[in-house]
Design an enzyme around this catalytic site. Structure first.
Site, PDB file in Angstrom:
ATOM      1  CG  ASP A   1      -1.938  -1.137   1.196  1.00  0.00           C
ATOM      2  OD1 ASP A   1      -1.872  -1.980   0.285  1.00  0.00           O
ATOM      3  OD2 ASP A   1      -2.771  -1.202   2.117  1.00  0.00           O
TER       4      ASP A   1
ATOM      5  CE  LYS B   1      -3.976  -3.952   1.619  1.00  0.00           C
ATOM      6  NZ  LYS B   1      -4.757  -3.155   2.575  1.00  0.00           N
TER       7      LYS B   1
ATOM      8  CB  CYS C   1      -1.949  -2.544   5.473  1.00  0.00           C
ATOM      9  SG  CYS C   1      -3.593  -1.775   5.467  1.00  0.00           S
TER      10      CYS C   1
END
Length: 227
Positions: A20, A126, A171
């Site tokens: 991310d 995701k 994450c």
């Protein structure tokens, strides 16, 4: 031939998971910017330049506009809901309320342009389900819906997983914990190549990693592991 196959089956193969590294998580303008988040980018780039990995995967938060984790989608239903605090969802589960971030197709959802990428990198999306959040790059938080990541790693016969990116306490940490739970032999988080949202959640994540066997390493230890 049998001996060769046995040797191949026990050989360590490495994957770098870049979690991310998107504009919305990076200062100065990200809607959910992580403090000093942009400073990990040259560290990740140097790791890619210095060491060889058998597979590199990038995950991306890729939320629909009506995602359940956005405060804007909950405040009319629950006037007590506050940013960065847990609120009870209609299904009874608890969910941290976040600013709108990484909305599908938005500039904030794009991978940061300063991050080194290659055509052979695999991309994993995701957080696509509007009703469930997804911290881990392997699966949604309810552990029901899986991404393609585990299949990609299995196909490449990966044994060792190195995690970097944003954010450590959500994450990145959850990706590492799931990698360990899925049976990968060695799972690491590279500390200088990740930043946290908050000190309290970072402390909790560090404790969880220690308990579950995820090793948090600095650059010196990384050099020892990958030399």
């Amino acid at each position: 031939m049998a001996d060769k196959k046995e040797e191949e089956s026990t050989e360590s193969k490495r994957a770098l998971l870049i979690v991310d590294v998107q504009y919305d998580f990076c200062p100065p303008d990200g809607s959910l910017k992580v403090g000093d988040g942009e400073k990990i980018i040259p560290v990740i780039n140097d790791i890619r330049k210095e060491y060889k990995f058998d597979l590199v995967c990038l995950s991306m938060d890729w939320h629909p506009p009506n995602h359940i984790s956005f405060l804007t989608n909950n405040k009319d239903r629950d006037s007590s809901a506050e940013l960065f605090k847990e609120a009870k969802l209609p299904n009874g589960s608890m969910q941290v309320m976040w600013p709108d971030h990484c909305v599908q197709g938005s500039n904030g959802a794009k991978i940061h342009k300063e991050l080194t990428t290659q055509s052979t990198d695999k991309i994993v999306m995701k957080g696509l389900d509007p009703a469930v959040d997804s911290y881990s790059a392997f699966m949604d938080n309810d552990k029901k819906t899986k991404t393609a990541l585990n299949g990609l790693l299995q196909e490449a016969n990966i044994t060792d997983v190195y995690c970097v990116g944003l954010a450590f306490d959500f994450c990145v940490g959850n990706t590492a914990l799931d990698a360990k739970a899925l049976g990968y032999k060695n799972v690491y988080i590279v500390d200088p190549a990740s930043k946290s949202v908050a000190p309290e959640s970072e402390k909790t994540m560090r404790e969880s990693c220690k308990e579950k066997g995820v090793e948090i390493v600095d650059l010196e230890k990384l050099k020892e592991l990958l030399k």
